[in-house]
Design an enzyme around this catalytic site. Structure first.
Site, PDB file in Angstrom:
ATOM      1  N   HIS A 140      51.170  10.313  33.876  1.00 32.35           N
ATOM      2  CA  HIS A 140      51.462  10.987  32.726  1.00 32.35           C
ATOM      3  C   HIS A 140      50.071  12.226  32.757  1.00 32.35           C
ATOM      4  O   HIS A 140      48.997  11.924  33.236  1.00 32.35           O
ATOM      5  CB  HIS A 140      51.216  10.391  31.549  1.00 32.35           C
ATOM      6  CG  HIS A 140      52.754   9.502  31.536  1.00 32.35           C
ATOM      7  ND1 HIS A 140      52.779   8.673  30.279  1.00 32.35           N
ATOM      8  CD2 HIS A 140      53.585   9.425  32.093  1.00 32.35           C
ATOM      9  CE1 HIS A 140      53.888   8.077  30.442  1.00 32.35           C
ATOM     10  NE2 HIS A 140      54.567   8.445  31.628  1.00 32.35           N
ATOM     11  N   GLU A 156      48.238  12.778  30.163  1.00 38.09           N
ATOM     12  CA  GLU A 156      47.094  12.515  29.573  1.00 38.09           C
ATOM     13  C   GLU A 156      46.328  11.726  30.434  1.00 38.09           C
ATOM     14  O   GLU A 156      44.928  11.951  30.653  1.00 38.09           O
ATOM     15  CB  GLU A 156      47.551  11.699  28.240  1.00 38.09           C
ATOM     16  CG  GLU A 156      48.390  12.303  27.516  1.00 38.09           C
ATOM     17  CD  GLU A 156      50.150  12.123  27.625  1.00 38.09           C
ATOM     18  OE1 GLU A 156      50.591  12.251  26.546  1.00 38.09           O
ATOM     19  OE2 GLU A 156      50.309  11.839  28.744  1.00 38.09           O
ATOM     20  N   CYS A 216      52.513   7.982  24.925  1.00 39.65           N
ATOM     21  CA  CYS A 216      52.540   6.456  25.090  1.00 39.65           C
ATOM     22  C   CYS A 216      51.834   5.584  24.995  1.00 39.65           C
ATOM     23  O   CYS A 216      50.562   5.851  24.821  1.00 39.65           O
ATOM     24  CB  CYS A 216      53.480   6.447  26.404  1.00 39.65           C
ATOM     25  SG  CYS A 216      52.614   6.313  27.810  1.00 39.65           S
ATOM     26  N   CYS A 267      49.005   5.651  27.818  1.00 37.13           N
ATOM     27  CA  CYS A 267      48.155   6.693  27.794  1.00 37.13           C
ATOM     28  C   CYS A 267      47.187   6.661  26.346  1.00 37.13           C
ATOM     29  O   CYS A 267      45.946   7.040  26.447  1.00 37.13           O
ATOM     30  CB  CYS A 267      48.996   7.991  27.695  1.00 37.13           C
ATOM     31  SG  CYS A 267      49.717   8.572  29.208  1.00 37.13           S
TER      32      CYS A 267
END
Length: 163
Positions: free
Chosen positions: A79, A81, A106, A109
């Site tokens: 992801h 992040e 999410c 993260c």
């Protein structure tokens, strides 16, 4: 005497625009996400976008969202992040930093954000708000004292000319 421009973007719009521009690097056909981490002095210390791990071919791994788990993108994609945190130029500066991200993080993260010391998350979209992984992320942030809020920009479009 000339006066300064008045139609300039705010710091928050600037950092979110950097996150959105980073998302344009993503090869994900369904969801492109970008993240930008900023220290207390308004200096960018990390950026990232969603994609596969370094060395993993985006031509060989699947981009599907549905089907057998191993034939979807989910077990493979990193992801935005995560990438912004791992790309950070100075890890100690993550403490008390702010992350700007185009999509609410999410739970996985959220754990990385908390563990890295980031104290605030500013997001643009929250389209998966009720999905369990995002509910869990909010719970993690609340328990760890990480602030989060949705950015409502004054400027909806920022045009760039590359000429």
């Amino acid at each position: 005497m000339k006066t300064k421009r008045t139609d300039y973007i705010s710091w928050e719009e600037y950092f979110m625009a950097i996150a959105q521009l980073s998302a344009k690097r993503s090869k994900d056909p369904s969801t492109q996400v970008g993240a930008c981490i900023v220290n207390s002095k308004k200096r960018i210390i990390g950026i990232g976008y969603n994609g596969f791990p370094i060395g993993c071919s985006d031509d060989e791994l699947p981009w599907d969202r549905e089907g057998d788990f191993l034939q979807t993108k989910y077990p493979y994609v990193c992801h935005a992040e995560m990438n912004a945190i791992t790309n950070a130029s100075n890890k100690p500066e993550l403490a008390d930093a702010t992350m700007y991200t185009s999509l609410f993080p999410c739970n996985e993260c959220a754990k990385l954000i908390v563990q890295s010391g980031i104290k605030e998350v500013v997001f643009l979209s929250d389209k998966y708000n009720s999905d369990p992984v995002f509910v869990a992320a909010r719970r993690i942030f609340d328990m760890a004292g990480v602030k989060y809020r949705q950015l409502k920009p004054d400027h909806k479009n920022i045009a760039l000319l590359l000429e």
